[in-house]
Design a protein around this motif. Structure first.
Motif, mmCIF file in Angstrom:
data_model
loop_
_atom_site.group_PDB
_atom_site.id
_atom_site.type_symbol
_atom_site.label_atom_id
_atom_site.label_comp_id
_atom_site.label_asym_id
_atom_site.label_seq_id
_atom_site.Cartn_x
_atom_site.Cartn_y
_atom_site.Cartn_z
ATOM 1 N N ILE A 102 -6.114 2.721 -3.520
ATOM 2 C CA ILE A 102 -4.985 3.651 -3.476
ATOM 3 C C ILE A 102 -5.881 4.894 -3.643
ATOM 4 C CG2 ILE A 102 -2.806 4.044 -4.508
ATOM 5 C CD1 ILE A 102 -3.076 1.399 -3.108
ATOM 6 N N PHE B 235 0.862 -1.280 0.062
ATOM 7 C CA PHE B 235 0.006 0.123 0.069
ATOM 8 C C PHE B 235 0.799 1.131 -0.006
ATOM 9 C CE2 PHE B 235 -2.329 3.422 2.197
ATOM 10 C CZ PHE B 235 -3.766 3.292 1.387
ATOM 11 N N GLU B 236 1.877 1.132 0.805
ATOM 12 C CA GLU B 236 2.726 2.258 0.908
ATOM 13 C C GLU B 236 3.536 2.453 -0.551
ATOM 14 O OE1 GLU B 236 5.604 1.515 3.989
ATOM 15 O OE2 GLU B 236 4.260 2.159 5.658
ATOM 16 N N LYS B 237 3.394 1.552 -1.290
ATOM 17 C CA LYS B 237 4.293 1.759 -2.737
ATOM 18 C C LYS B 237 2.954 1.886 -3.767
ATOM 19 C CE LYS B 237 7.989 -1.343 -1.913
ATOM 20 N NZ LYS B 237 8.664 -2.557 -1.976
ATOM 21 N N LYS B 238 1.707 2.194 -3.189
ATOM 22 C CA LYS B 238 0.584 2.594 -4.127
ATOM 23 C C LYS B 238 0.211 1.393 -4.994
ATOM 24 C CE LYS B 238 0.666 6.973 -3.153
ATOM 25 N NZ LYS B 238 0.574 7.202 -1.634
ATOM 26 N N LYS B 239 0.365 0.178 -4.382
ATOM 27 C CA LYS B 239 0.044 -1.423 -4.941
ATOM 28 C C LYS B 239 -0.820 -1.997 -3.892
ATOM 29 C CE LYS B 239 4.407 -1.651 -7.708
ATOM 30 N NZ LYS B 239 5.469 -2.379 -8.024
ATOM 31 N N LYS C 115 -3.545 10.732 -6.400
ATOM 32 C CA LYS C 115 -2.626 11.701 -5.944
ATOM 33 C C LYS C 115 -3.113 13.008 -5.992
ATOM 34 C CE LYS C 115 1.482 9.235 -7.972
ATOM 35 N NZ LYS C 115 2.560 9.117 -8.800
#
Length: 119
Positions: A114, A52-56, A117
């Motif tokens: 996610i 999740f932190e890697k946007k996955k 941005k």
């Protein structure tokens, strides 16, 4: 709600339950079962958090969480049916059943969403 928000506390609860079973009854099976499954669940939650932190999303972690929770639901449900004891069998089976439903929901809805941005 993201799966790791519930998964990591659920895993910690399993670990603590295993240690309590060991301390109260001297049960190595409780220690191994609780700590073993708890550590796997925490690991899966951590993998999901890092993804999740890697946007996955991490389908593998969610599947692992689901399989473990479903297995605990079945095993502890069977134990409850045999012993009729609320602690720990029914409690673990009930919580695990809820977690299984949550994980199935997460899989069905595409995992952790996610956020877009901010621009």
């Amino acid at each position: 709600m993201h799966d790791f928000c519930f998964t990591i506390p659920y895993g910690i609860l399993l670990i603590v339950g295993g240690f309590i079973g060991y301390l109260k009854k001297g049960s190595i099976a409780s220690l191994a079962g609780g700590a073993g499954t708890g550590l796997l669940v925490v690991l899966a939650g951590f993998i999901s958090l890092k993804a999740f932190e890697k946007k996955k999303t991490s389908l593998l972690a969610t599947l692992l969480e689901t399989v473990i929770a479903a297995a605990l639901t079945f095993v502890m449900g069977q134990r409850f049916l045999q012993t009729q004891k609320i602690m720990p069998a029914a409690l673990v089976a009930g919580i695990s059943a809820l977690m299984t439903c949550f994980y199935v929901y997460k899989i069905a809805t595409g995992g952790n969403h996610i956020p877009p941005k901010a621009e």
